[in-house]
Design a protein around this motif. Sequence first.
Motif, PDB file in Angstrom:
ATOM      1  N   GLY A  47       8.476   4.528  -7.339  1.00  0.00           N
ATOM      2  CA  GLY A  47       9.811   4.392  -7.929  1.00  0.00           C
ATOM      3  C   GLY A  47       9.922   5.016  -9.307  1.00  0.00           C
ATOM      4  O   GLY A  47      10.941   4.870  -9.989  1.00  0.00           O
ATOM      5  N   GLY A  85      11.199  -2.050 -11.423  1.00  0.00           N
ATOM      6  CA  GLY A  85      10.374  -0.986 -10.831  1.00  0.00           C
ATOM      7  C   GLY A  85      10.299  -1.113  -9.319  1.00  0.00           C
ATOM      8  O   GLY A  85      10.480  -0.138  -8.577  1.00  0.00           O
ATOM      9  N   MET A  86      10.066  -2.314  -8.838  1.00  0.00           N
ATOM     10  CA  MET A  86       9.948  -2.527  -7.382  1.00  0.00           C
ATOM     11  C   MET A  86      11.271  -2.230  -6.670  1.00  0.00           C
ATOM     12  O   MET A  86      11.290  -1.657  -5.576  1.00  0.00           O
ATOM     13  CB  MET A  86       9.498  -3.957  -7.095  1.00  0.00           C
ATOM     14  CG  MET A  86       8.020  -4.159  -7.342  1.00  0.00           C
ATOM     15  SD  MET A  86       7.458  -5.796  -6.856  1.00  0.00           S
ATOM     16  CE  MET A  86       7.529  -6.675  -8.402  1.00  0.00           C
ATOM     17  N   THR A 139      11.649   1.316  -5.931  1.00  0.00           N
ATOM     18  CA  THR A 139      10.955   1.815  -4.731  1.00  0.00           C
ATOM     19  C   THR A 139      11.786   1.533  -3.475  1.00  0.00           C
ATOM     20  O   THR A 139      11.716   2.270  -2.502  1.00  0.00           O
ATOM     21  CB  THR A 139       9.541   1.195  -4.574  1.00  0.00           C
ATOM     22  OG1 THR A 139       9.659  -0.160  -4.161  1.00  0.00           O
ATOM     23  CG2 THR A 139       8.719   1.298  -5.842  1.00  0.00           C
ATOM     24  N   GLY A 166       6.851  -2.290  -3.246  1.00  0.00           N
ATOM     25  CA  GLY A 166       5.505  -2.508  -3.791  1.00  0.00           C
ATOM     26  C   GLY A 166       4.786  -3.574  -3.000  1.00  0.00           C
ATOM     27  O   GLY A 166       4.925  -3.654  -1.774  1.00  0.00           O
ATOM     28  N   LEU A 167       4.039  -4.407  -3.729  1.00  0.00           N
ATOM     29  CA  LEU A 167       3.377  -5.557  -3.091  1.00  0.00           C
ATOM     30  C   LEU A 167       4.264  -6.790  -3.198  1.00  0.00           C
ATOM     31  O   LEU A 167       3.894  -7.860  -2.740  1.00  0.00           O
ATOM     32  CB  LEU A 167       2.036  -5.859  -3.784  1.00  0.00           C
ATOM     33  CG  LEU A 167       0.919  -4.851  -3.593  1.00  0.00           C
ATOM     34  CD1 LEU A 167      -0.277  -5.225  -4.446  1.00  0.00           C
ATOM     35  CD2 LEU A 167       0.522  -4.771  -2.122  1.00  0.00           C
ATOM     36  N   ASP A 185       0.191   2.741  -6.339  1.00  0.00           N
ATOM     37  CA  ASP A 185      -1.147   3.226  -5.960  1.00  0.00           C
ATOM     38  C   ASP A 185      -1.943   2.080  -5.336  1.00  0.00           C
ATOM     39  O   ASP A 185      -2.643   2.261  -4.330  1.00  0.00           O
ATOM     40  CB  ASP A 185      -1.907   3.749  -7.186  1.00  0.00           C
ATOM     41  CG  ASP A 185      -1.440   5.132  -7.600  1.00  0.00           C
ATOM     42  OD1 ASP A 185      -0.683   5.759  -6.840  1.00  0.00           O
ATOM     43  OD2 ASP A 185      -1.834   5.587  -8.698  1.00  0.00           O
TER      44      ASP A 185
HETATM   45  N1  UDP Z   1       5.594  -2.262  -9.173  1.00  0.00           N
HETATM   46  C1  UDP Z   1       5.170  -3.590  -9.252  1.00  0.00           C
HETATM   47  N2  UDP Z   1       4.392  -4.086  -8.245  1.00  0.00           N
HETATM   48  C2  UDP Z   1       3.983  -3.340  -7.191  1.00  0.00           C
HETATM   49  C3  UDP Z   1       4.387  -1.972  -7.139  1.00  0.00           C
HETATM   50  C4  UDP Z   1       5.195  -1.474  -8.140  1.00  0.00           C
HETATM   51  O1  UDP Z   1       5.495  -4.298 -10.179  1.00  0.00           O
HETATM   52  O2  UDP Z   1       3.293  -3.864  -6.309  1.00  0.00           O
HETATM   53  C5  UDP Z   1       6.523  -1.749 -10.197  1.00  0.00           C
HETATM   54  C6  UDP Z   1       5.837  -1.249 -11.463  1.00  0.00           C
HETATM   55  O3  UDP Z   1       6.638  -1.605 -12.562  1.00  0.00           O
HETATM   56  C7  UDP Z   1       5.840   0.250 -11.272  1.00  0.00           C
HETATM   57  C8  UDP Z   1       7.152   0.478 -10.546  1.00  0.00           C
HETATM   58  O4  UDP Z   1       7.247  -0.650  -9.662  1.00  0.00           O
HETATM   59  O5  UDP Z   1       5.805   0.949 -12.490  1.00  0.00           O
HETATM   60  C9  UDP Z   1       7.276   1.762  -9.769  1.00  0.00           C
HETATM   61  O6  UDP Z   1       6.070   2.038  -9.082  1.00  0.00           O
HETATM   62  P1  UDP Z   1       5.089   3.223  -9.525  1.00  0.00           P
HETATM   63  O7  UDP Z   1       5.022   3.303 -11.016  1.00  0.00           O
HETATM   64  O8  UDP Z   1       3.792   3.034  -8.824  1.00  0.00           O
HETATM   65  O9  UDP Z   1       5.868   4.481  -8.944  1.00  0.00           O
HETATM   66  P2  UDP Z   1       5.404   6.007  -8.885  1.00  0.00           P
HETATM   67  O10 UDP Z   1       4.738   6.333 -10.191  1.00  0.00           O
HETATM   68  O11 UDP Z   1       4.436   6.131  -7.776  1.00  0.00           O
HETATM   69  O12 UDP Z   1       6.652   6.765  -8.615  1.00  0.00           O
END
Ligand code: UDP
Length: 239
Positions: free
Chosen positions: A53, A76-77, A80, A133-134, A142
Amino acid sequence: MNFIYKRIVFKISGEVIKGINKSKINDDVIHDIIRDIKFILNKGVEVSIVIGGGNLFRGVSLLKLGINRVTCDYIGMLSTVINGLFLKDLFNKCNVPVYLMSAIATHNMCNEYNLEKALHLLSKSVVVIFCGGLGQPFFTTDSVACLRAIETNSDIILKGTKVDGVYSNDPNNSKNSVFFHQLSYQDVLKNEFKIMDLTAFILARDYKIPICIFNINHKNALFRILRGEHEGTIIKDID
Ligand code: UDP
């Protein structure tokens, strides 16, 4: 084409679909990815996607606004989930069977995460997109990719990025930087290479799931990886 990996988890970071919030979607790369996935599905490869996200909101970058960390991560979640809805629709438009699952409750927007259902769909050649996410703060997608790879018994985690793979040091700042085609988990930890967050990486190491870091803009990269050819950097258990 002989593919050596039967079931894959493809981590697509939000960056790959940047522009979604500005009505200017980076659709060339996404359409290439969907076309390639359609091809490998027809060859019997099972594909799940973990969507990030970061193009919309990352928890850590919201902290500076003074919002508490848990709220930042929920934002953030939710990002996504937005990307997941977007991606699902693009797969639909390209006539690729797809099913979106969210780890956070979204009621009628998308289905809830269900491992049994995911495994069934994968075996029926349906692309499963994991969003939300989770469902827990303090993680990144990741970690989700590594956890879903373990849960679904997948053969490899693919992480498409804007760089070609892992270098000894930043090639933009050093003439002597060396590119690695292959590394062990131990090499990565010893040299503190920034592949993904440590929680995620340790999970992959403990369950011996190879991780391939590759440039998402390289044409046919997915096919080369699945054939076991040199593409990006593969991190795995090396005796
Ligand atoms: N996030 C979270 N729990 C999770 C997965 C994601 O809190 O299990 C939140 C976290 O703030 C993260 C945001 O969702 O920064 C977006 O995910 P991510 O940064 O991994 O996205 P990407 O960099 O892969 O686009």
